[in-house]
Write an enzyme that holds these catalytic residues in place. Structure first.
Site, PDB file in Angstrom:
ATOM      1  N   GLY A  32       0.808  -1.222   0.000  1.00 24.36           N
ATOM      2  CA  GLY A  32       0.000   0.000   0.000  1.00 24.36           C
ATOM      3  C   GLY A  32       0.834   1.262   0.000  1.00 24.36           C
ATOM      4  O   GLY A  32       2.018   1.226  -0.326  1.00 24.36           O
ATOM      5  N   LEU A  34       0.447   3.642  -2.135  1.00 22.53           N
ATOM      6  CA  LEU A  34       0.858   3.495  -3.537  1.00 22.53           C
ATOM      7  C   LEU A  34       1.383   4.803  -4.129  1.00 22.53           C
ATOM      8  O   LEU A  34       0.799   5.865  -3.914  1.00 22.53           O
ATOM      9  CB  LEU A  34      -0.322   2.982  -4.364  1.00 22.53           C
ATOM     10  CG  LEU A  34      -0.922   1.661  -3.860  1.00 22.53           C
ATOM     11  CD1 LEU A  34      -2.098   1.244  -4.739  1.00 22.53           C
ATOM     12  CD2 LEU A  34       0.126   0.548  -3.819  1.00 22.53           C
ATOM     13  N   GLY A  37       5.767   4.485  -8.588  1.00 20.44           N
ATOM     14  CA  GLY A  37       6.524   3.250  -8.816  1.00 20.44           C
ATOM     15  C   GLY A  37       5.575   2.059  -8.865  1.00 20.44           C
ATOM     16  O   GLY A  37       5.624   1.231  -9.788  1.00 20.44           O
ATOM     17  N   HIS A  38       4.660   2.003  -7.881  1.00 24.17           N
ATOM     18  CA  HIS A  38       3.664   0.925  -7.875  1.00 24.17           C
ATOM     19  C   HIS A  38       2.775   1.043  -9.125  1.00 24.17           C
ATOM     20  O   HIS A  38       2.421   0.053  -9.740  1.00 24.17           O
ATOM     21  CB  HIS A  38       2.751   1.040  -6.649  1.00 24.17           C
ATOM     22  CG  HIS A  38       3.455   0.876  -5.331  1.00 24.17           C
ATOM     23  ND1 HIS A  38       3.574   1.885  -4.430  1.00 24.17           N
ATOM     24  CD2 HIS A  38       4.067  -0.193  -4.767  1.00 24.17           C
ATOM     25  CE1 HIS A  38       4.215   1.462  -3.351  1.00 24.17           C
ATOM     26  NE2 HIS A  38       4.539   0.196  -3.526  1.00 24.17           N
ATOM     27  N   GLN A  62       7.694  -9.385   7.911  1.00 28.18           N
ATOM     28  CA  GLN A  62       8.931  -8.970   7.229  1.00 28.18           C
ATOM     29  C   GLN A  62       9.544  -7.715   7.833  1.00 28.18           C
ATOM     30  O   GLN A  62      10.542  -7.218   7.331  1.00 28.18           O
ATOM     31  CB  GLN A  62       8.704  -8.811   5.724  1.00 28.18           C
ATOM     32  CG  GLN A  62       7.869  -7.619   5.300  1.00 28.18           C
ATOM     33  CD  GLN A  62       7.610  -7.631   3.802  1.00 28.18           C
ATOM     34  OE1 GLN A  62       6.805  -8.419   3.307  1.00 28.18           O
ATOM     35  NE2 GLN A  62       8.296  -6.787   3.058  1.00 28.18           N
ATOM     36  N   VAL A 177      11.327   3.421 -10.765  1.00 24.76           N
ATOM     37  CA  VAL A 177      10.776   4.739 -11.098  1.00 24.76           C
ATOM     38  C   VAL A 177      11.357   5.742 -10.100  1.00 24.76           C
ATOM     39  O   VAL A 177      11.362   5.498  -8.892  1.00 24.76           O
ATOM     40  CB  VAL A 177       9.233   4.725 -11.027  1.00 24.76           C
ATOM     41  CG1 VAL A 177       8.661   6.105 -11.331  1.00 24.76           C
ATOM     42  CG2 VAL A 177       8.666   3.693 -11.988  1.00 24.76           C
ATOM     43  N   LEU A 185      11.526   6.294  -5.973  1.00 29.41           N
ATOM     44  CA  LEU A 185      10.291   6.480  -5.202  1.00 29.41           C
ATOM     45  C   LEU A 185      10.158   5.358  -4.177  1.00 29.41           C
ATOM     46  O   LEU A 185      10.469   4.208  -4.466  1.00 29.41           O
ATOM     47  CB  LEU A 185       9.079   6.478  -6.128  1.00 29.41           C
ATOM     48  CG  LEU A 185       9.011   7.605  -7.160  1.00 29.41           C
ATOM     49  CD1 LEU A 185       7.730   7.495  -7.964  1.00 29.41           C
ATOM     50  CD2 LEU A 185       9.087   8.972  -6.478  1.00 29.41           C
ATOM     51  N   SER A 187       7.770   4.397  -0.331  1.00 30.59           N
ATOM     52  CA  SER A 187       6.777   4.825   0.663  1.00 30.59           C
ATOM     53  C   SER A 187       7.459   5.517   1.841  1.00 30.59           C
ATOM     54  O   SER A 187       6.858   6.332   2.517  1.00 30.59           O
ATOM     55  CB  SER A 187       5.987   3.626   1.168  1.00 30.59           C
ATOM     56  OG  SER A 187       5.385   2.985   0.073  1.00 30.59           O
TER      57      SER A 187
HETATM   58  P1  PAJ Z   1       6.181  -2.548  -1.557  1.00 29.68           P
HETATM   59  O1  PAJ Z   1       7.353  -1.891  -0.930  1.00 29.68           O
HETATM   60  O2  PAJ Z   1       4.829  -1.918  -1.408  1.00 29.68           O
HETATM   61  O3  PAJ Z   1       6.505  -2.680  -3.083  1.00 29.68           O
HETATM   62  C1  PAJ Z   1       5.623  -3.353  -3.960  1.00 29.68           C
HETATM   63  C2  PAJ Z   1       6.303  -3.516  -5.300  1.00 29.68           C
HETATM   64  O4  PAJ Z   1       6.559  -2.228  -5.862  1.00 29.68           O
HETATM   65  C3  PAJ Z   1       7.665  -4.218  -5.181  1.00 29.68           C
HETATM   66  O5  PAJ Z   1       7.819  -5.144  -6.245  1.00 29.68           O
HETATM   67  C4  PAJ Z   1       8.646  -3.076  -5.281  1.00 29.68           C
HETATM   68  O6  PAJ Z   1       9.915  -3.457  -5.782  1.00 29.68           O
HETATM   69  C5  PAJ Z   1       7.917  -2.158  -6.265  1.00 29.68           C
HETATM   70  N1  PAJ Z   1       8.417  -0.777  -6.156  1.00 29.68           N
HETATM   71  C6  PAJ Z   1       8.508  -0.006  -5.043  1.00 29.68           C
HETATM   72  N2  PAJ Z   1       9.073   1.188  -5.345  1.00 29.68           N
HETATM   73  C7  PAJ Z   1       9.341   1.167  -6.677  1.00 29.68           C
HETATM   74  C8  PAJ Z   1       9.936   2.102  -7.587  1.00 29.68           C
HETATM   75  N3  PAJ Z   1      10.362   3.286  -7.194  1.00 29.68           N
HETATM   76  N4  PAJ Z   1      10.043   1.727  -8.892  1.00 29.68           N
HETATM   77  C9  PAJ Z   1       9.624   0.502  -9.300  1.00 29.68           C
HETATM   78  N5  PAJ Z   1       9.050  -0.419  -8.495  1.00 29.68           N
HETATM   79  C10 PAJ Z   1       8.913  -0.090  -7.204  1.00 29.68           C
HETATM   80  O7  PAJ Z   1       7.992  -4.906  -1.823  1.00 29.68           O
HETATM   81  C11 PAJ Z   1       7.014  -5.005  -1.090  1.00 29.68           C
HETATM   82  O8  PAJ Z   1       6.034  -4.047  -1.012  1.00 29.68           O
HETATM   83  C12 PAJ Z   1       6.782  -6.222  -0.206  1.00 29.68           C
HETATM   84  O9  PAJ Z   1       8.001  -6.764   0.166  1.00 29.68           O
HETATM   85  C13 PAJ Z   1       5.884  -7.301  -0.886  1.00 29.68           C
HETATM   86  C14 PAJ Z   1       6.543  -7.881  -2.147  1.00 29.68           C
HETATM   87  C15 PAJ Z   1       4.497  -6.742  -1.220  1.00 29.68           C
HETATM   88  C16 PAJ Z   1       5.675  -8.481   0.113  1.00 29.68           C
HETATM   89  O10 PAJ Z   1       5.109  -8.056   1.297  1.00 29.68           O
END
Ligand code: PAJ
Length: 263
Positions: A32, A34, A37-38, A62, A177, A185, A187
């Protein structure tokens, strides 16, 4: 119309429906809060599949640091609006008890890649990540699942997971991204003060600009940025720092710089 599932039982019944037979399903797991990047991952999934499923679950297993878990930004309403805007089809938003009927007595452990970098600094982090990803992949049974290169070690571990457990989901890597200043980017960026934001931007710049990982460490040190690790491996450079109590990670392809130098 976007449909939200909070119950794992309901989702499993829904997933049996004929409407999915012979169709492709894209899956984007997230925690979440979001951002763009997401969004890039979700948009790609929507383009490449008949249906797109997203999960939003702040996975407690985690987080090796309780404060980090408590401070993790939760922005459910804005997240739902964004997912509606990009025309994804389903969101899974289970509660802990629903996703962990075993209360985490069963878990997945990897013993090589997970011991370095993020794994060394955050004990238990990858066990929790791999366990929740395995649960989610089993629930969604997607054709493709989308992961960001921003979390490169995670991406490598998930690829290994699907190979080790014969999961029929293709893992698709999506490039990182960045914002207009080159910061990846995340969270966690929203927790940076203005001054710390500038330091975070410097971290991204220095990681890419210096020739050796040692030189990166020295430059960051000079700037008063606390380094956790800077390491080169698999043709990439990886870095983790602590800026104002916020942990930031980044990585990039070393070949890209070599190419720029040759031109
Ligand atoms: P989260 O940090 O929310 O990221 C979800 C997905 O978005 C991941 O695959 C992460 O690599 C991708 N992501 C985050 N920031 C990004 C960016 N700036 N550019 C491209 N992709 C980006 O990663 C997780 O959640 C958790 O570990 C999860 C896989 C959901 C397991 O709990």
């Amino acid at each position: 119309m976007l449909k939200i599932f909070k119950s794992v039982k309901e989702w499993r019944a829904f997933r049996q429906r004929d409407q999915f037979f012979g169709k492709t399903i894209g899956f984007v797991p997230t925690m979440g809060n979001l951002h763009l990047g997401h969004r890039a991952l979700i948009e790609r999934s929507v383009r490449e599949n008949d249906f797109t499923v997203l999960s939003i679950f702040v996975n407690p297993t985690q987080f090796n640091n309780r404060e980090d878990l408590e401070k993790y930004p939760r922005t459910q309403e804005a997240d739902i609006r964004m997912v509606e805007g990009v025309r994804a089809d389903y969101i899974l938003m289970p509660e802990y008890d629903c996703l962990y009927p075993d209360d985490y007595t069963y878990r997945v452990q990897e013993s090589v890649i997970s011991k370095f970098m993020e794994g060394r600094s955050r004990p238990g982090h990858f066990d929790g990540m791999l366990t929740v990803v395995l649960k989610l992949l089993q629930l969604v049974r997607a054709t493709r699942a989308y992961f960001g290169e921003k979390d490169y070690q995670q991406l490598q571990l998930v690829r290994g997971l699907v190979d080790a457990f014969f999961i029929d989901t293709e893992i698709v890597a999506c490039s990182t991204v960045r914002d207009e200043n080159g910061l990846a980017l995340s969270s966690r960026n929203s927790r940076l003060s203005e001054g710390d934001y500038d330091k975070a931007v410097q971290f991204a710049k220095i990681l890419q600009s210096e020739k050796s990982s040692k030189a990166v460490c020295e430059r960051l040190d000079e700037m008063g940025i606390e380094v956790d690790y800077i390491e080169d491996g698999s043709g990439r450079r990886f870095g983790a720092v602590n800026v104002g109590g916020v942990r930031l990670i980044d990585n990039y392809d070393l070949k890209v710089n070599e190419k720029v130098e040759r031109e």
